[in-house]
Scaffold this motif. Sequence first.
Motif, short mmCIF file in Angstrom:
data_model
loop_
_atom_site.label_atom_id
_atom_site.label_comp_id
_atom_site.label_asym_id
_atom_site.label_seq_id
_atom_site.Cartn_x
_atom_site.Cartn_y
_atom_site.Cartn_z
N GLU A 187 -49.90 34.15 0.50
CA GLU A 187 -50.98 33.52 -0.26
C GLU A 187 -52.33 33.65 0.43
O GLU A 187 -53.37 33.41 -0.19
N HIS A 188 -52.35 34.04 1.70
CA HIS A 188 -53.61 34.25 2.42
C HIS A 188 -53.82 35.73 2.73
O HIS A 188 -54.56 36.08 3.67
N SER A 189 -53.19 36.60 1.95
CA SER A 189 -53.29 38.04 2.17
C SER A 189 -53.53 38.78 0.86
O SER A 189 -52.99 39.87 0.64
N SER A 190 -54.34 38.19 -0.01
CA SER A 190 -54.48 38.70 -1.37
C SER A 190 -55.81 39.41 -1.58
O SER A 190 -56.84 39.03 -1.03
N LEU A 191 -55.77 40.43 -2.42
CA LEU A 191 -56.99 41.06 -2.92
C LEU A 191 -57.56 40.23 -4.06
O LEU A 191 -56.87 39.37 -4.62
N PRO A 192 -58.81 40.47 -4.45
CA PRO A 192 -59.43 39.65 -5.49
C PRO A 192 -58.69 39.73 -6.82
O PRO A 192 -58.27 40.80 -7.25
N GLY A 193 -58.55 38.57 -7.45
CA GLY A 193 -58.01 38.51 -8.79
C GLY A 193 -56.51 38.39 -8.91
O GLY A 193 -56.00 37.91 -9.93
N ARG A 194 -55.77 38.80 -7.90
CA ARG A 194 -54.31 38.84 -8.01
C ARG A 194 -53.67 38.35 -6.72
O ARG A 194 -53.64 39.06 -5.72
N PRO A 195 -53.15 37.08 -6.69
CA PRO A 195 -52.49 36.58 -5.48
C PRO A 195 -51.27 37.43 -5.13
O PRO A 195 -50.52 37.86 -6.01
N MET A 196 -51.08 37.66 -3.86
CA MET A 196 -49.88 38.35 -3.42
C MET A 196 -48.69 37.40 -3.55
O MET A 196 -48.73 36.29 -3.02
N PRO A 197 -47.63 37.78 -4.23
CA PRO A 197 -46.47 36.89 -4.33
C PRO A 197 -45.77 36.81 -2.99
O PRO A 197 -45.82 37.74 -2.18
N PRO A 198 -45.11 35.68 -2.71
CA PRO A 198 -44.37 35.58 -1.45
C PRO A 198 -43.20 36.55 -1.40
O PRO A 198 -42.69 36.97 -2.44
N GLN A 199 -42.81 36.92 -0.20
CA GLN A 199 -41.62 37.75 -0.02
C GLN A 199 -40.44 36.84 0.30
O GLN A 199 -40.50 36.04 1.23
N GLU A 200 -39.40 36.98 -0.45
CA GLU A 200 -38.26 36.08 -0.28
C GLU A 200 -37.72 36.15 1.15
O GLU A 200 -37.46 37.22 1.69
N GLY A 201 -37.59 34.98 1.75
CA GLY A 201 -37.02 34.88 3.09
C GLY A 201 -37.97 35.20 4.22
O GLY A 201 -37.56 35.18 5.38
N GLU A 202 -39.23 35.49 3.91
CA GLU A 202 -40.18 35.87 4.95
C GLU A 202 -41.46 35.04 4.83
O GLU A 202 -42.05 34.97 3.75
N THR A 203 -41.87 34.43 5.93
CA THR A 203 -43.17 33.76 5.94
C THR A 203 -44.29 34.78 5.98
O THR A 203 -45.30 34.66 5.27
N TYR A 204 -44.11 35.81 6.80
CA TYR A 204 -45.11 36.87 6.95
C TYR A 204 -44.54 38.15 6.33
O TYR A 204 -43.60 38.73 6.86
N PRO A 205 -45.09 38.61 5.20
CA PRO A 205 -44.53 39.77 4.50
C PRO A 205 -44.54 41.03 5.36
O PRO A 205 -45.39 41.21 6.24
N ASP A 206 -43.59 41.93 5.05
CA ASP A 206 -43.55 43.20 5.76
C ASP A 206 -44.37 44.25 5.02
O ASP A 206 -44.90 44.01 3.93
N ALA A 207 -44.47 45.44 5.61
CA ALA A 207 -45.31 46.49 5.06
C ALA A 207 -44.83 46.95 3.69
O ALA A 207 -45.64 47.27 2.81
N GLY A 208 -43.52 46.99 3.49
CA GLY A 208 -42.99 47.40 2.20
C GLY A 208 -43.42 46.47 1.08
O GLY A 208 -43.70 46.92 -0.04
N HIS A 209 -43.48 45.19 1.38
CA HIS A 209 -43.93 44.21 0.39
C HIS A 209 -45.40 44.44 0.05
O HIS A 209 -45.81 44.31 -1.13
N VAL A 210 -46.20 44.80 1.06
CA VAL A 210 -47.61 45.07 0.81
C VAL A 210 -47.77 46.30 -0.07
O VAL A 210 -48.59 46.32 -1.00
N VAL A 211 -46.98 47.34 0.18
CA VAL A 211 -47.04 48.54 -0.66
C VAL A 211 -46.71 48.20 -2.11
O VAL A 211 -47.39 48.65 -3.04
N ASP A 212 -45.67 47.39 -2.30
CA ASP A 212 -45.31 46.99 -3.67
C ASP A 212 -46.45 46.22 -4.34
O ASP A 212 -46.74 46.41 -5.53
N TYR A 213 -47.09 45.35 -3.58
CA TYR A 213 -48.20 44.56 -4.11
C TYR A 213 -49.38 45.45 -4.49
O TYR A 213 -49.95 45.30 -5.58
#
Length: 356
Positions: free
Chosen positions: A57-83
Amino acid sequence: MTRSVDVVVIGGGQSGLAAGYHLRRLGIDFVVLDAQSAPGGAWQHTWGSLRLFSPAEHSSLPGRPMPPQEGETYPDAGHVVDYLTDYETRYELPVRRGVQAHDVHRDGGHRFRVETGGGDWSAGAVVSATGTWTRPFLPAVPGRDTFTGHQLHTVGYRSPAHHAGRRVIVVGGGNSGAQIAADLALAGIDLTWVTQRPPRYLADDIDGRALFDVASARRRALDEGRTDTRGVASLGDIVVVPPVREARDAGLLKASPMFARVTANEVVWADGTTAEADAIIWCTGFRPALTHLAPLGLRTARGRIPTTGTRATAEPRLHLLGYGDWTGPASATLIGVGRTARDAAREIAALAGAGA
């Protein structure tokens, strides 16, 4: 054939997408040229254990919040690519993939000509958002070229599995150095971690959220003429993400001072102490990827282009986005680039409205 748009954005990673979001909101005709063959920018090329410094929730681009990654407080790189992939699709950003921008020239009047391998583009303004990942920095350590083992930079590291059975030297006391050293140490790799100065860990409860706040506060203070301000560096160099905390608390992250030279199969300290090595991983930072702007003649001896905010001081039609604090506080981060992208888009719109 030369195609014409109001703005060419060079780079389709997080900074280029943030620029595209704000340009679209302002109704500006633009294209994003991305040398990559797939969405995700540099995030698609990082090592497997890399984690963000902040929750989703503190790693989002404008307009679209990044959804949390299940089981992870700090998302991994793959989750960022998907976002980033979803972000690009959601806002229907006009990204042209596999297009390398080679050179940007002034094209008479008030336009640029952007030369690419797939033809030229004409634009009234250019946003350069190429980042630093493609320009890894390697220090000039005596003997480095004589080493017969495996040498790689942060950009080439993938996982401990590639270094099983090796004696590995990791060089660098920043976040990349600490995270890669922790990754190797927790996997039982024979590790020597080398830093220019003793590691400076941030407090365990400080992450990217606090760093962004400090960077923003410092920028406001400087804009107000106050110079007695502390920057992010005053807090420390290393964010204690969970793997780093685990390795540190287990006593696995013991740093040695920087060695003086390299031989064919070892590193040598000034006092004559040596350590044999099969691999050296240089976590020694990056430089801005700005070679495509060389025809404009704007770079300084430090390799940077002087800017006022994101705008090139000597060329008001050019904006540089996401290269670090010199192009906006925390602008090289997911959450930080949104503000500077907004400001750049507004300046571009104002300049176009003035008929410049």
